[in-house]
Design a protein around this motif. Structure first.
Motif, PDB file in Angstrom:
ATOM      1  N   SER A  43       2.789  -3.660   5.749  1.00 13.30           N
ATOM      2  CA  SER A  43       1.394  -3.486   5.343  1.00 13.30           C
ATOM      3  C   SER A  43       0.700  -2.398   6.145  1.00 13.30           C
ATOM      4  O   SER A  43      -0.383  -1.944   5.795  1.00 13.30           O
ATOM      5  CB  SER A  43       0.632  -4.810   5.510  1.00 13.30           C
ATOM      6  OG  SER A  43       0.540  -5.161   6.887  1.00 13.30           O
ATOM      7  N   GLU A  51      -7.786  -2.387   1.683  1.00 18.59           N
ATOM      8  CA  GLU A  51      -7.100  -3.602   1.250  1.00 18.59           C
ATOM      9  C   GLU A  51      -5.719  -3.227   0.709  1.00 18.59           C
ATOM     10  O   GLU A  51      -5.521  -2.119   0.201  1.00 18.59           O
ATOM     11  CB  GLU A  51      -7.915  -4.301   0.164  1.00 18.59           C
ATOM     12  CG  GLU A  51      -9.290  -4.788   0.624  1.00 18.59           C
ATOM     13  CD  GLU A  51      -9.194  -5.865   1.697  1.00 18.59           C
ATOM     14  OE1 GLU A  51      -8.211  -6.652   1.666  1.00 18.59           O
ATOM     15  OE2 GLU A  51     -10.082  -5.907   2.574  1.00 18.59           O
ATOM     16  N   GLU A 111      -4.149  -3.998  -1.930  1.00 15.32           N
ATOM     17  CA  GLU A 111      -4.084  -3.625  -3.343  1.00 15.32           C
ATOM     18  C   GLU A 111      -4.601  -2.211  -3.592  1.00 15.32           C
ATOM     19  O   GLU A 111      -4.384  -1.646  -4.670  1.00 15.32           O
ATOM     20  CB  GLU A 111      -4.869  -4.622  -4.201  1.00 15.32           C
ATOM     21  CG  GLU A 111      -6.337  -4.770  -3.821  1.00 15.32           C
ATOM     22  CD  GLU A 111      -6.581  -5.913  -2.843  1.00 15.32           C
ATOM     23  OE1 GLU A 111      -7.714  -6.425  -2.823  1.00 15.32           O
ATOM     24  OE2 GLU A 111      -5.640  -6.303  -2.112  1.00 15.32           O
ATOM     25  N   ASP A 112      -5.278  -1.631  -2.604  1.00 10.18           N
ATOM     26  CA  ASP A 112      -5.795  -0.275  -2.750  1.00 10.18           C
ATOM     27  C   ASP A 112      -4.867   0.784  -2.148  1.00 10.18           C
ATOM     28  O   ASP A 112      -5.188   1.973  -2.155  1.00 10.18           O
ATOM     29  CB  ASP A 112      -7.179  -0.165  -2.092  1.00 10.18           C
ATOM     30  CG  ASP A 112      -8.219  -1.018  -2.807  1.00 10.18           C
ATOM     31  OD1 ASP A 112      -8.073  -1.217  -4.033  1.00 10.18           O
ATOM     32  OD2 ASP A 112      -9.156  -1.506  -2.139  1.00 10.18           O
TER      33      ASP A 112
END
Length: 590
Positions: free
Chosen positions: A51, A246, A248-249
């Motif tokens: 991540s 985030e 998802e971005d």
């Protein structure tokens, strides 16, 4: 020539290019009696939280070394590597919002071994690119870079922008997807805005993400993707560091293979000018998800560009030395490649069976395949003529004849799982027999051939064995027809040790066998196997083993070296090793 101490070049020498030096190297390894090298240990990479936004160790050049924390890096700079650009992309890209990151140039790495005529020996280009573009930032479509020379570029179109920047400067990179249908890319230098450099459209991007991307030449850089507690300089209002988006971005770039068994190496096999590079480039473009690394001197020269242009024969320095150094770089990159989980295309002639075995053995565990480019004789002659007209004479006729004499077709075996013929099929072996016979008829009588007898080359230093190419010692250029064994007519070419002087036992030395060289071995001694590439410092494998640091400074006793530019420069170069070790110890072993 520079300094006035080189003899006039013969036309024969001016025509030599990288395929010729590759042939000399392949011939040398082909007739070596040393054992096939063992597969190298795979690089151990620490697992990083997926991540996090970091430098992507898979989407970077092999000669770009990434730090353990994945936020800083530097390129290899020894010898010919100092001419090369090295690029790296971030792990994640963006398709929306207002996003930024920072890049600081930590150091301009000393490269005193480069000639003074080298333009911009220290420069960084920074910006954004799509996932499947090359590492050469700013030199193709949807690849946007702003360079330290005060130029911006996209698709190799260069224009003035901003101002120059260098060591200790911090460049802020900003991308804005919220300006209507346009996407704007702007920059700042040390907190001062430089304005918008690039605009593209969302329609043109077609949903493809843009990734942070850096391209460096002899500079160490560090990134702030937002992981730092405090930025170098506050971002403009409304911008978010890419690290802080985030999940998802953020769009993850292509991930590398998980195991060696998922990697493949395609070994090109064919005579010069038969179409190997054309096939390799096309195959890589048609299979972008595999992110093939093309290992070849053509690819090396592409990374030596100046302002997006390939170096031509009007290069200010000695072209032959530059080509030899490109071959050295390739040898080192192949060694590094065998330790990395990637897909490769080995773009060389590879006509010798024993050389194929030596090159494939380090890639044990990979899917190893041979791609044979074997056109008709008429097509080969036509392609050779075309290449000669476009690029000049690439390989001397005698070298092509020798390759023809020794050309064997690969077969599936313990080091090749598959063999693919791109043009003629295996039942067309009559042409191969024709090539073998043509080459052997043109060769010297058998009693003059010394190839295959390790150590039997030109010990007296006066005569030149026409087809015996073991005199190529890691990029050096040996005497020809009575040059007295003193090397390349007076010029020291970084590694051009005449075998008549230094003995004959090269053994398994890699492209940097000199790392284990000891001055006390002048009388026929052997080169030691090279030490690991970089243990705990920036020495990159040279200040280990038995290397005498005064070696480059003591050339006066040898003919033709007393005025050598490199003899003087290398002595200064090695004096900088200690400061490199101290700074670069964080990068660990390479």
């Amino acid at each position: 020539e520079k300094g006035g101490h080189y003899s006039r070049k013969r036309p024969y020498e001016e025509s030599r290019s990288y395929s010729y030096y590759e042939h000399r190297e392949e011939k040398r390894t082909s007739f070596s009696r040393s054992r096939t090298p063992q597969p190298p240990a795979e690089d151990e990479e620490e697992n990083i939280d997926d991540s996090l936004v970091t430098i992507d160790t898979y989407n970077c050049d092999l000669h770009f070394k990434v730090s353990r924390d994945r936020y800083s890096g530097y390129p290899l700079t020894l010898e010919g590597f100092a001419y090369l650009w090295a690029g790296a992309r971030a792990t994640h890209g963006v398709i929306q919002g207002r996003v930024c990151y920072e890049m600081k140039i930590n150091e301009e790495i000393p490269v005193k071994h480069l000639p003074s005529s080298e333009p911009d020996p220290h420069v960084v280009r920074i910006g954004w690119s799509i996932n499947h573009s090359s590492t050469q930032l700013g030199e193709e479509a949807f690849s946007f870079g702003y360079g330290g020379t005060g130029k911006k570029s996209e698709n190799c179109k260069f224009s003035d922008f901003g101002e120059k920047f260098g060591e200790n400067d911090v460049i802020g990179c900003y991308i804005d997807f919220e300006s209507g249908e346009e996407v704007e890319m702007s920059y700042s230098k040390n907190g001062v805005s430089l304005g918008v450099a690039f605009r593209t459209t969302k329609e043109a991007l077609a949903g493809r993400a843009l990734f942070p991307h850096v391209l460096v030449k002899n500079c160490a850089v560090e990134f702030n993707f937002g992981q730092k507690s405090q930025p170098y300089f506050p971002p403009p209002e409304g911008y978010t560091y890419i690290h802080n988006l985030e999940m998802e971005d953020k769009i993850r770039g292509t991930k590398g293979p998980g195991t060696k068994s998922e990697c493949e190496i395609l070994m090109m096999v064919g005579l010069p000018a038969c179409g190997k590079t054309t096939w390799a480039v096309k195959h890589a473009e048609e299979n972008p998800e595999k992110k093939y690394n093309i290992l070849g001197t053509n690819a090396i020269m592409d990374k030596m560009k100046v302002m997006g242009l390939r170096r031509q024969r009007n290069y200010a320095g000695r072209w032959d030395i530059l080509i030899q150094q490109a071959t050295q770089c390739l040898n080192r990159l192949i060694e590094i490649a065998a330790r990395k989980r990637r897909n490769y295309i080995l773009d060389q002639t590879n006509v010798y069976g024993s050389a194929r075995r030596r090159k494939m053995r380090p890639f044990e565990g990979f899917q190893r395949k041979a791609i044979v480019i074997f056109p008709t004789d008429e097509d080969l002659k036509e392609r050779t003529l075309k290449q000669t007209n476009e690029q000049g004479k690439d390989v001397p006729d005698h070298a092509v004849l020798e390759m023809k004499a020794n050309f064997t077709l690969p077969e599936t075996c313990d080091f090749l799982e598959a063999v693919t013929f791109v043009e003629l099929q295996r039942d067309e072996e009559n042409l191969l027999k024709q090539y073998n016979e043509e080459g052997r008829k043109a060769g010297p009588p058998p009693d003059k051939r010394t190839a295959g007898r390790a150590g039997s080359e030109v010990r007296g230093g006066g005569s030149y064995q026409r087809y015996d190419n073991r005199d190529y010692s890691r990029g050096g250029y040996q005497n020809r027809s009575g040059d007295g064994g003193s090397g390349y007519r007076g010029g020291y070419s970084r590694g051009g040790y005449s075998q008549s002087r230094w003995g004959s036992s090269y053994r398994d030395g890699g492209s940097d066998s000199r790392s284990g060289y000891s001055r006390n071995q002048q009388s026929g001694g052997s080169y030691n196997r090279p030490a690991p590439y970089n243990k705990g410092g920036y020495s990159q494998g040279y200040n280990q083993g038995n290397y005498n640091q005064n070696y480059y400074g003591n050339y006066n006793q040898y003919p033709g070296y007393s005025q050598s530019y490199y003899a003087q420069q290398w002595q200064q170069y090695y004096q900088n090793q200690n400061q490199w070790n101290q700074y670069y110890s964080q990068y660990g072993s390479y």
